[in-house]
Scaffold this active site. Structure first.
Site, PDB file in Angstrom:
ATOM      1  CD  GLU A  11      -1.347  -2.330   2.101  1.00 12.91           C
ATOM      2  OE1 GLU A  11      -2.139  -2.980   2.793  1.00 12.91           O
ATOM      3  OE2 GLU A  11      -0.126  -2.596   2.039  1.00 12.91           O
ATOM      4  CB  ALA A  48      12.902 -36.625 -10.148  1.00  7.46           C
ATOM      5  NE  ARG A  83      17.271 -27.079  -4.391  1.00  8.47           N
ATOM      6  CZ  ARG A  83      18.387 -27.756  -4.633  1.00  8.47           C
ATOM      7  NH1 ARG A  83      19.520 -27.092  -4.846  1.00  8.47           N
ATOM      8  NH2 ARG A  83      18.382 -29.073  -4.659  1.00  8.47           N
ATOM      9  CG  LEU A 143      20.393 -29.207   0.140  1.00 10.16           C
ATOM     10  CD1 LEU A 143      19.959 -29.468   1.575  1.00 10.16           C
ATOM     11  CD2 LEU A 143      19.544 -30.013  -0.834  1.00 10.16           C
ATOM     12  CD  GLU A 152      15.069 -30.084  -3.557  1.00  7.96           C
ATOM     13  OE1 GLU A 152      16.069 -30.722  -3.926  1.00  7.96           O
ATOM     14  OE2 GLU A 152      14.832 -28.932  -3.935  1.00  7.96           O
TER      15      GLU A 152
END
Length: 334
Positions: free
Chosen positions: A53, A157, A190, A210, A277
């Site tokens: 805003e 996967a 990620r 990672l 993961e």
């Protein structure tokens, strides 16, 4: 589509510019309209910066137009002092007469108080325009405040015959099932979430970093499950690229509900979203505990003669798309 819905849709669209940067604040979008023309827009700045805003009001060149304008916003304007002053006070200060809100802020610090303050100041307030779409957009924020845990995304996967990994490997690195486009997409994901979690076996077998190596964005906080603290500190998850939270038996009781305890720990650390993961065991534990919100499953063309079976999931399929040689299916926990 009605005009209110058009402008709230625009609010949602521009709000996505804040994805990955506003956490733990919600990524809000705001649009200011005068005489059926957009005269200002804004979305939430990085944490500690201005709210949507404020940015929208600041973007208006001729401030005198505000006295006859309508402000559209995805989420109820805040009414309390945090890192910044209340947005509702600024709206009142500029005498904006009309405010259209997508959904109410469930945060107990707000929870209708912003709307009440606006109405008491004489503003005409409409609430609930594209409510479902706005709630979906703010899913991380609402999950955190209503369920007292992060929004949980499962990701893995698998091969066409349902394996997540081979039985044995020759080297301490991943064996890829998916193509490079899918892997880059994962790095983008990620950058959008606050944390990422893996189990002990994944760290030992793959030595992952990672991080968001193939995408521009912040690295997520790494959460590593290591009950007995047996992981060598030379592994990539312990480097200085980003923070790592080690979940060991010094932190939680592994004889009890591990997933719930992890959720409680992350809530206390103000983490509002996480990607899981881990390997099949870690993922299945979250599924079996029914503590997950979304699952993103790649099916690649690679095949293993035998291997570790992929997790078994029950959820509602909401989308399916082709990424070159891979299929991506997205489920929600219904």
């Amino acid at each position: 589509m009605k005009s209110h819905e058009v402008y709230i849709s625009r609010c949602i669209e521009i709000a996505k510019n804040g994805l990955g940067n506003t956490r733990p604040n919600p990524m809000v979008g705001a649009v200011i309209v005068s005489n059926n023309k957009i005269i200002g827009e804004g979305y939430t700045s990085a944490y500690g910066g201005s709210h949507a805003e404020v940015n929208a009001i600041n973007s208006v060149g001729n401030k005198s137009l505000l006295k006859e304008a309508t402000l559209y916003v995805t989420l109820e304007p805040c009414s309390h002092f945090g890192k910044t002053p209340p947005c509702s006070d600024l709206i009142i200060k500029h005498k904006i007469p009309n405010v259209v809100i997508g959904c109410i802020d469930d945060n107990i610090k707000v929870a209708g108080q912003g709307i009440k303050k606006l109405k008491n100041a004489g503003c005409k307030v409409i609430v609930g325009v594209l409510k479902h779409e706005c709630k979906t957009h703010h899913k991380r924020f609402f999950t955190f405040h209503n369920k007292k845990r992060p929004y949980i995304i499962l990701k893995w996967a698998e091969t066409p015959d349902g394996f997540i990994a081979p039985k044995t490997k020759q080297e301490q690195k991943p064996i890829w099932i998916t193509n490079s486009y899918s892997r880059q997409l994962v790095h983008k994901w990620r950058s959008e979430e606050q944390a990422i979690l893996v189990g002990t076996n994944t760290v030992l077998e793959d030595n992952p970093s990672l991080t968001t190596r193939t995408w521009t964005g912040e690295n997520p906080i790494r959460v590593v499950i290591d009950e007995n603290e047996k992981l060598p500190k030379t592994l990539n998850v312990f480097n200085n690229e980003t923070e790592t939270i080690l979940v060991s038996n010094k932190i939680i009781d592994f004889s009890k509900n591990v997933v719930q305890q992890i959720c409680d720990l992350l809530f206390k650390k103000n983490i509002n979203s996480i990607i899981i993961e881990g390997g099949a065991k870690t993922l299945q534990t979250f599924i079996d505990t029914n503590l997950w919100d979304e699952a993103r499953v790649f099916i690649g063309p690679s095949k293993f003669i035998n291997g570790i079976k992929a997790p078994k999931l029950r959820g509602k399929l909401i989308s399916e798309e082709k990424i070159d040689t891979d299929n991506l299916k997205i489920y929600v926990n219904d």
